[in-house]
Design a protein around this motif. Structure first.
Motif, PDB file in Angstrom:
ATOM      1  N   CYS A 169       0.826  -1.219   0.000  1.00 57.77           N
ATOM      2  CA  CYS A 169       0.000   0.000   0.000  1.00 57.77           C
ATOM      3  C   CYS A 169       0.855   1.261   0.000  1.00 57.77           C
ATOM      4  N   ILE A 170       0.628   2.127  -0.992  1.00 59.36           N
ATOM      5  CA  ILE A 170       1.371   3.396  -1.042  1.00 59.36           C
ATOM      6  C   ILE A 170       0.564   4.536  -0.425  1.00 59.36           C
ATOM      7  N   LEU A 171      -0.525   4.210   0.230  1.00 61.42           N
ATOM      8  CA  LEU A 171      -1.374   5.204   0.889  1.00 61.42           C
ATOM      9  C   LEU A 171      -1.833   6.302  -0.074  1.00 61.42           C
ATOM     10  N   CYS A 172      -2.334   5.864  -1.221  1.00 66.32           N
ATOM     11  CA  CYS A 172      -2.790   6.851  -2.202  1.00 66.32           C
ATOM     12  C   CYS A 172      -4.221   7.301  -1.916  1.00 66.32           C
ATOM     13  N   TYR A 173      -4.914   6.635  -1.026  1.00 67.89           N
ATOM     14  CA  TYR A 173      -6.284   6.954  -0.599  1.00 67.89           C
ATOM     15  C   TYR A 173      -7.355   6.624  -1.643  1.00 67.89           C
ATOM     16  N   CYS A 175      -8.674   3.858  -2.578  1.00 66.68           N
ATOM     17  CA  CYS A 175      -9.674   2.895  -2.114  1.00 66.68           C
ATOM     18  C   CYS A 175     -10.665   3.566  -1.161  1.00 66.68           C
ATOM     19  N   CYS A 223      -7.121   0.419  -6.974  1.00 68.61           N
ATOM     20  CA  CYS A 223      -5.824   0.270  -6.298  1.00 68.61           C
ATOM     21  C   CYS A 223      -4.698   0.123  -7.328  1.00 68.61           C
ATOM     22  N   THR A 225      -1.510  -0.674  -6.950  1.00 68.03           N
ATOM     23  CA  THR A 225      -0.317  -1.467  -6.636  1.00 68.03           C
ATOM     24  C   THR A 225      -0.577  -2.956  -6.415  1.00 68.03           C
TER      25      THR A 225
END
Ligand code: SF4
Ligand code: SF4
Ligand code: FES
Length: 307
Positions: A169-173, A175, A223, A225
């Motif tokens: 998870c790259i915490l791209c928000y 999702c 998502c 990734t």
């Protein structure tokens, strides 16, 4: 959007776009490919990954192209040494802390900007070796696990439909946005913790079956990734039998109700392995419900039973 066109220059080229357009939109109009990780046309920009930054004359800091609106007379540089260095560093930081090995766009960007995550220590390990299985009454994520623990954790397998592997998870928000007002309005997941402790979690970090999740899979669809993945894909990857070169896909319309959602059905070895919807579909904008996304299990079962 009404009003007179806004004129600006991007990399020395004059561009004219409707007011309210983002710099990213103007770049696309000019045919300039700008990297993005947290941005998606169908979601509200959250402006967190910073890979899209550009130089704007007169601005001390680099600005995110995905959320900054164009202004008359703006002079934008998208490929200056400063921009390239910044994008390269963003990519290196990300790849040195999480496993981005399944992200094609990430690999393209890393090549383009010569990113070398190894400068920040050994790269994040690929997919976890173990797994975390939840039963309804099972163990929970530690709600305040620090970022390192969050990244190092094994995949969470707590339902039959999809797997969450937050080591990717790259915490791209994306999702969170897709689960919230931008598509699903279910709000089953959110960002918990702050700073290095920030991570995506269900409310009270309960397993998915105990959460508000309705298994629409819209979070998987956005998502970038592979942190969220169809269980069918996860199982095949783990068994070493996931092979995109052997896969075929077909476009169809979901038969379950009258809405007419566009489906892209992907199959391998005679089995459906994944269902998505095209982002550009005016009916779905890439989003589906549980029936369209996962309601094909019976086809595989019938195939297996040979009836
Ligand atoms: S499957 Fe749907 S409801 Fe569940 S977390 Fe993902 S977006 Fe939210
Ligand atoms: S799980 Fe995927 S979509 Fe959600 S924040 Fe992480 S990388 Fe982004
Ligand atoms: S794409 Fe602009 S900040 Fe992520």
């Amino acid at each position: 959007m009404s009003g007179e066109a806004v004129r600006l220059t991007i990399d020395g080229r004059e561009v004219s776009v409707p007011p309210g357009t983002t710099i990213l939109g103007a770049c696309r109009t000019a045919g300039i490919d700008t990297p993005t990780l947290c941005y998606l046309e169908t979601l509200t920009p959250v402006n967190v990954c910073r890979v899209c930054v550009v130089e704007v004359e007169g601005s001390r800091v680099l600005v995110p192209a995905c959320s900054r609106r164009v202004e008359e007379g703006m002079r934008v540089l998208t490929d200056s040494p400063r921009v390239r260095t910044s994008r390269k560093m963003v990519l290196e930081f990300l790849a040195s802390s999480v496993d981005v090995s399944l992200s094609r766009e990430f690999a393209d960007y890393a090549r383009r900007y010569g990113a070398d995550p190894a400068r920040y220590g050994p790269p994040a390990p690929p997919a976890g070796t173990g797994e975390r299985e939840h039963s309804a009454a099972g163990h929970h994520h530690p709600p305040h696990a620090d970022r390192a623990q969050t990244v190092a954790q094994p995949p969470t397998i707590d339902n039959e439909l999809y797997v969450r592997d937050y080591s990717k998870c790259i915490l791209c928000y994306k999702c969170v946005e897709a689960c919230g007002v931008d598509a699903q309005n279910t709000f089953a997941i959110a960002v918990a913790g702050r700073g290095f402790e920030a991570h995506i979690a269900t409310e009270y970090a309960v397993p998915l079956p105990d959460s508000a999740c309705v298994y629409c899979g819209n979070c998987i669809g956005v998502c970038p990734t592979g942190a969220l993945m169809f269980k069918t894909e996860f199982d095949r990857r783990r068994a070493g039998t996931w092979d995109e070169s052997r896969q075929v896909s077909a476009q169809t319309i979901c038969p379950y109700c009258g809405v007419g959602c566009a489906l892209e059905v992907r199959a391998q070895d005679g089995e459906i392995v994944k269902v998505t919807s095209p982002l550009e579909s005016s009916v779905t904008h890439g989003h589906l419900c549980i029936k369209g996304r996962f309601g094909w299990q019976f086809v595989n079962r019938r195939n297996r039973e040979g009836s």
